[in-house]
Enzyme design. Structure first.
Site, PDB file in Angstrom:
ATOM      1  N   MET A  21       0.823  -1.213   0.000  1.00 10.36           N
ATOM      2  CA  MET A  21       0.000   0.000   0.000  1.00 10.36           C
ATOM      3  C   MET A  21       0.859   1.266   0.000  1.00 10.36           C
ATOM      4  O   MET A  21       0.371   2.341   0.295  1.00 10.36           O
ATOM      5  CB  MET A  21      -0.952  -0.005   1.193  1.00 10.36           C
ATOM      6  CG  MET A  21      -1.995  -1.109   1.126  1.00 10.36           C
ATOM      7  SD  MET A  21      -3.448  -0.832   2.145  1.00 10.36           S
ATOM      8  CE  MET A  21      -2.723  -0.792   3.776  1.00 10.36           C
ATOM      9  N   GLY A  22       2.124   1.111  -0.328  1.00 16.79           N
ATOM     10  CA  GLY A  22       2.973   2.286  -0.432  1.00 16.79           C
ATOM     11  C   GLY A  22       3.677   2.638   0.862  1.00 16.79           C
ATOM     12  O   GLY A  22       3.672   1.881   1.828  1.00 16.79           O
TER      13      GLY A  22
ATOM     14  N   GLY B  64       5.052 -10.506   2.068  1.00 19.53           N
ATOM     15  CA  GLY B  64       5.779 -10.558   3.332  1.00 19.53           C
ATOM     16  C   GLY B  64       5.002 -11.351   4.371  1.00 19.53           C
ATOM     17  O   GLY B  64       3.773 -11.296   4.420  1.00 19.53           O
TER      18      GLY B  64
ATOM     19  N   GLN C 186      -2.662 -13.154   6.151  1.00 17.19           N
ATOM     20  CA  GLN C 186      -2.920 -12.722   4.770  1.00 17.19           C
ATOM     21  C   GLN C 186      -2.177 -13.614   3.770  1.00 17.19           C
ATOM     22  O   GLN C 186      -2.737 -14.022   2.749  1.00 17.19           O
ATOM     23  CB  GLN C 186      -2.481 -11.270   4.611  1.00 17.19           C
ATOM     24  CG  GLN C 186      -2.500 -10.749   3.183  1.00 17.19           C
ATOM     25  CD  GLN C 186      -2.048  -9.313   3.120  1.00 17.19           C
ATOM     26  OE1 GLN C 186      -2.833  -8.414   3.397  1.00 17.19           O
ATOM     27  NE2 GLN C 186      -0.795  -9.078   2.766  1.00 17.19           N
TER      28      GLN C 186
ATOM     29  N   GLY D 104      11.613  -3.550   4.180  1.00 15.71           N
ATOM     30  CA  GLY D 104      10.874  -4.799   4.094  1.00 15.71           C
ATOM     31  C   GLY D 104      10.214  -4.970   2.736  1.00 15.71           C
ATOM     32  O   GLY D 104      10.254  -6.051   2.134  1.00 15.71           O
ATOM     33  N   HIS D 105       9.600  -3.897   2.232  1.00 12.42           N
ATOM     34  CA  HIS D 105       9.004  -3.955   0.894  1.00 12.42           C
ATOM     35  C   HIS D 105      10.065  -4.214  -0.171  1.00 12.42           C
ATOM     36  O   HIS D 105       9.875  -5.025  -1.080  1.00 12.42           O
ATOM     37  CB  HIS D 105       8.296  -2.632   0.568  1.00 12.42           C
ATOM     38  CG  HIS D 105       7.112  -2.341   1.430  1.00 12.42           C
ATOM     39  ND1 HIS D 105       7.068  -1.259   2.272  1.00 12.42           N
ATOM     40  CD2 HIS D 105       5.928  -2.985   1.583  1.00 12.42           C
ATOM     41  CE1 HIS D 105       5.907  -1.231   2.893  1.00 12.42           C
ATOM     42  NE2 HIS D 105       5.193  -2.271   2.500  1.00 12.42           N
TER      43      HIS D 105
ATOM     44  N   LEU E 143       6.988   2.963   1.272  1.00 11.29           N
ATOM     45  CA  LEU E 143       7.855   1.787   1.274  1.00 11.29           C
ATOM     46  C   LEU E 143       8.997   1.886   2.283  1.00 11.29           C
ATOM     47  O   LEU E 143       9.494   2.964   2.578  1.00 11.29           O
ATOM     48  CB  LEU E 143       8.437   1.584  -0.124  1.00 11.29           C
ATOM     49  CG  LEU E 143       7.428   1.430  -1.261  1.00 11.29           C
ATOM     50  CD1 LEU E 143       8.143   1.126  -2.564  1.00 11.29           C
ATOM     51  CD2 LEU E 143       6.416   0.339  -0.946  1.00 11.29           C
TER      52      LEU E 143
ATOM     53  N   GLN F  18     -10.317  -2.623   2.762  1.00 17.18           N
ATOM     54  CA  GLN F  18      -9.796  -3.344   3.918  1.00 17.18           C
ATOM     55  C   GLN F  18      -9.712  -2.451   5.148  1.00 17.18           C
ATOM     56  O   GLN F  18      -9.149  -2.836   6.175  1.00 17.18           O
ATOM     57  CB  GLN F  18      -8.442  -3.982   3.605  1.00 17.18           C
ATOM     58  CG  GLN F  18      -7.315  -3.026   3.290  1.00 17.18           C
ATOM     59  CD  GLN F  18      -6.127  -3.736   2.663  1.00 17.18           C
ATOM     60  OE1 GLN F  18      -6.224  -4.280   1.563  1.00 17.18           O
ATOM     61  NE2 GLN F  18      -4.999  -3.737   3.359  1.00 17.18           N
TER      62      GLN F  18
ATOM     63  N   MET G  98       9.399  -4.048  10.698  1.00 21.13           N
ATOM     64  CA  MET G  98       9.225  -2.907   9.807  1.00 21.13           C
ATOM     65  C   MET G  98       7.766  -2.803   9.361  1.00 21.13           C
ATOM     66  O   MET G  98       7.146  -3.799   9.008  1.00 21.13           O
ATOM     67  CB  MET G  98      10.135  -3.034   8.588  1.00 21.13           C
ATOM     68  CG  MET G  98      11.595  -2.879   8.908  1.00 21.13           C
ATOM     69  SD  MET G  98      12.622  -2.895   7.410  1.00 21.13           S
ATOM     70  CE  MET G  98      14.242  -2.677   8.140  1.00 21.13           C
TER      71      MET G  98
END
Length: 279
Positions: A1-2, A136, A142, A7-8, A4, A32, A173
Site C-alpha cells: 500500500m505504499g 511478506g 494474509q 521490508g518492501h 515503502l 480493507q 518494519m
C-alpha cells in the site's frame, strides 16, 4: 500500500530471483479499512516510492490514479471504506472471501479486512497477470489466505512468502511505524521482546502451554503500555488453534495498539514461528 521501507524492497529482491520482469502495485485499498480506522491518515509518499522501486530494479509500477472499484459519479475512493459505502444501486458489490482462514486472529477485530484483501488481490492478479507473487510474512494470515485463494480459484500463480524484516532493535518494519510517538516507538519493542522470550521458552521447554505463553506475552505488552488486540498461538501451516506450542511448528501472532504521535492509535502486528517454518 505504499510508503515503502526496506521490508518492501526485500520483496522486490526476492521477486527478481524468481522472474525476469518485476512489477509492483501500489494502492491504498479502501475496502480493507473500516470507517473508524486509519484510511485517511495512512502514510503515503508516492514520489519516494517510485524512486525506491526504480532503484531496486522494478521494471514498472501499477499505480491506479482512481479507484479499483466501480465508482458512483462524484464519489471518491473513500466511499469504498467499510461503513462509508454510498448504498447506490450501481456501487461495487462483488467480493471474494476465504471462509475459514479469514476467521480468527485479525479477522475478529477487523471482520471486513480479509474480504477487502482477497478481493483487491484478485483484481490485481487479473489486471497484472503475474507468474509469481511475493508477499511478506509479517501479514502471516494474509499470506496463508492468499495462498489458499490462489489454490482454490486455480490462479496460475506461484505465491512466495518472505520473512519479516526488522529494525536493528527488533521492531518489525511497518509503514505504520512512522505514526508512532517516540515513547510508543520504544514501548512497541515489547512485542518482539515478548516473542523472543516465547521462542526461547519453547526451545528450552521452559514453557509449552499455548495458554500460558499467550498470557505471559500479553502481560509483557500490556505492562509496556500497549492495548492488546490478540495474542494467539496457531498451527503455522493451517492456523488451527493449538494447546501445546512444542507439538508442531507454532505461529505466535500478536496485534496491539500504541498511541500515535498525531491522533488516535497505531495498530501493530507481528509474529514468530516457534519451530521450523512449514513449507
Amino acid at each position: 500500500m505504499g510508503y515503502l521501507h526496506e521490508g518492501h524492497l526485500s520483496l522486490i529482491e526476492a521477486a527478481k530471483s524468481h522472474a525476469d520482469v518485476v512489477v509492483a502495485s501500489i494502492y491504498v485499498n479502501p475496502t480493507q479499512f473500516s470507517a473508524n480506522e486509519d484510511f485517511d491518515v495512512y502514510p503515503r509518499n508516492p514520489d519516494s516510492d517510485r524512486l525506491q522501486l526504480q532503484a531496486a530494479g522494478c521494471a514498472a509500477v501499477f499505480e491506479p490514479e482512481g479507484s479499483l472499484y466501480h465508482q458512483v459519479p462524484g464519489a471518491g475512493d473513500g466511499s469504498n471504506v467499510v461503513g462509508r459505502e454510498s448504498g447506490h444501486p450501481e456501487s461495487h458489490e462483488t467480493w471474494v472471501t476465504v471462509e475459514r482462514l479469514q476467521q480468527g486472529l485479525c479477522g475478529v477485530s477487523r471482520p471486513h479486512f480479509f474480504r477487502g484483501v482477497a478481493t483487491v488481490v484478485t483484481k490485481l492478479f487479473h489486471i497484472v497477470e503475474p507468474d509469481v507473487a511475493v508477499f511478506g510474512q509479517k501479514d502471516y494470515q494474509q499470506w496463508r489466505l492468499i495462498t489458499r485463494m490462489v489454490r482454490d480459484l486455480d490462479f496460475p500463480i506461484s505465491i512466495i512468502g518472505m520473512p519479516i524484516c526488522r529494525e536493528n532493535d527488533g521492531l518489525a518494519m511497518s509503514s505504520r511505524n512512522a505514526r508512532l510517538s517516540p515513547e510508543s516507538r520504544a514501548n512497541a519493542l515489547s512485542i518482539s521482546q515478548a516473542m523472543a522470550w516465547a521462542q526461547q521458552a519453547v526451545a528450552q521447554r521452559q514453557a509449552t502451554s499455548a495458554a500460558a505463553i499467550a498470557a505471559e506475552v500479553r502481560q509483557r505488552i500490556t505492562a509496556a503500555g500497549g492495548e492488546v488486540d490478540y495474542v494467539q498461538l496457531r498451527d503455522a501451516d493451517n492456523l488451527h488453534e493449538v494447546a501445546d506450542a512444542a507439538a508442531q511448528a507454532t505461529l505466535l501472532a500478536v496485534a496491539a495498539w500504541f498511541p500515535a504521535k498525531d491522533r488516535g492509535t497505531v495498530r501493530l502486528i507481528d509474529n514468530m514461528v516457534l519451530g521450523q517454518l512449514p513449507s
